[in-house]
Enzyme design. Structure first.
Site, PDB file in Angstrom:
ATOM      1  N   HIS A 197       9.066   1.069  16.318  1.00  0.00           N
ATOM      2  CA  HIS A 197       8.315   1.919  17.247  1.00  0.00           C
ATOM      3  C   HIS A 197       8.136   1.227  18.594  1.00  0.00           C
ATOM      4  O   HIS A 197       8.214   0.001  18.714  1.00  0.00           O
ATOM      5  CB  HIS A 197       6.952   2.281  16.667  1.00  0.00           C
ATOM      6  CG  HIS A 197       6.060   1.104  16.428  1.00  0.00           C
ATOM      7  ND1 HIS A 197       5.394   0.446  17.446  1.00  0.00           N
ATOM      8  CD2 HIS A 197       5.723   0.459  15.296  1.00  0.00           C
ATOM      9  CE1 HIS A 197       4.685  -0.541  16.952  1.00  0.00           C
ATOM     10  NE2 HIS A 197       4.874  -0.567  15.649  1.00  0.00           N
TER      11      HIS A 197
ATOM     12  N   GLU B  90       3.877  -0.416   7.379  1.00  0.00           N
ATOM     13  CA  GLU B  90       3.805  -1.843   7.691  1.00  0.00           C
ATOM     14  C   GLU B  90       3.085  -2.607   6.580  1.00  0.00           C
ATOM     15  O   GLU B  90       2.389  -2.033   5.749  1.00  0.00           O
ATOM     16  CB  GLU B  90       3.078  -2.040   9.038  1.00  0.00           C
ATOM     17  CG  GLU B  90       3.006  -3.472   9.537  1.00  0.00           C
ATOM     18  CD  GLU B  90       4.348  -4.177   9.709  1.00  0.00           C
ATOM     19  OE1 GLU B  90       4.999  -4.447   8.670  1.00  0.00           O
ATOM     20  OE2 GLU B  90       4.729  -4.480  10.857  1.00  0.00           O
TER      21      GLU B  90
END
Length: 271
Positions: free
Chosen positions: A13, A99
């Site tokens: 990202h 994550e």
């Protein structure tokens, strides 16, 4: 040869306030910065419009972390595509590629984590290594490795199916810094192999909801015990593929997003 060798294109990202500062960002759901938004628009224009490194008609699936920063990045990168092209790409939100769960280290900088562990009497004989030691009250490296191994198994299973059907298949994965570096390391079969034995290892986990993606039951998985020494900055892209047009030979595509014609692929002999 017909269709090109399948690829797994990993995309971290764009910039967030915490990626900029270096704070560990796991479950905290923060958006991209204005710079991060512009960054990913430029990336999409580069790979789809200006240089055409990726043929949008070859993208079969996008797997994404559920976090806002990853899903924002998808929308920005795909902006150059037509509505029809976007409608043909299945987007799968998958908890397995979120994550690392940092636990007590969420929002901290590395020096702060080192000091925190020191204050708790840890790391007296060797320095903290997240790839080996994991996170207090967060995930161990075994837990992280297991869920990423599950995600890789599903993607490689889809690639195998598409290859058998002669369908070009680029699968994109939008996720995070630690997750994608770990993912890439496991793709190359780095780390150590562990048999699924404990209840938490044998449990079937519903991390996504898409009937077109078969669930792959694992009897073993891989996890890291050291830093793979891979870099992937915010907004970065990496390309994973296979040697010799064979799903059982996962490899790094050093040419990155560049697409050679199928007849020029180095798939002719094992050297």
């Amino acid at each position: 040869m017909g269709a090109p060798t399948p690829r797994c294109i990993i995309v971290r990202h764009g910039q967030t306030e915490w990626s900029k500062s270096g704070q560990y960002t796991g479950s905290t759901d923060i958006p991209l910065t204005p710079f991060g938004e512009r960054q990913m628009v430029r990336t999409g224009e580069s790979i789809f419009s200006n240089n055409r490194f990726i043929d949008p008609n070859h993208i079969t699936y996008i797997f994404t972390s559920p976090r806002t920063r990853a899903r924002q990045t998808i929308d920005l990168v795909l902006r150059p595509l037509t509505d029809e092209q976007r409608s043909k790409i299945k987007v799968v939100v998958d908890e397995d590629i979120r994550e690392w769960e940092y636990g007590d280290y969420e929002g901290l900088l590395t020096p702060e984590i080192v000091e925190l562990r020191k204050s708790r009497g840890l790391d007296q004989e060797r320095s903290w290594n997240i790839w080996r030691d994991g996170c207090e009250n967060g995930e161990t490296t075994q837990e992280f490795g297991l869920r990423l191994s599950r995600a890789i198994a599903r993607i490689q299973n889809l690639h195998r199916k598409h290859m058998e059907e002669g369908i070009p298949s680029d699968i994109m994965v939008f996720a995070h810094g630690h997750a994608l570096r770990y993912f890439a390391a496991l793709w190359f079969k780095l780390g150590v192999e562990k048999k699924c034995e404990a209840d938490w290892e044998l449990k079937d986990v519903e991390s996504y909801h898409d009937e077109s993606v078969p669930y792959v039951k694992l009897d073993k998985y891989r996890h890291l015990i050291d830093n793979p020494n891979f870099l992937l900055d915010a907004g970065g892209i990496g390309v994973l593929s296979y040697s010799h047009h064979c799903i059982d030979e996962p490899a790094l595509a050093l040419a990155g997003a560049f697409i050679p014609p199928p007849e020029e692929e180095s798939q002719h002999a094992k050297v």
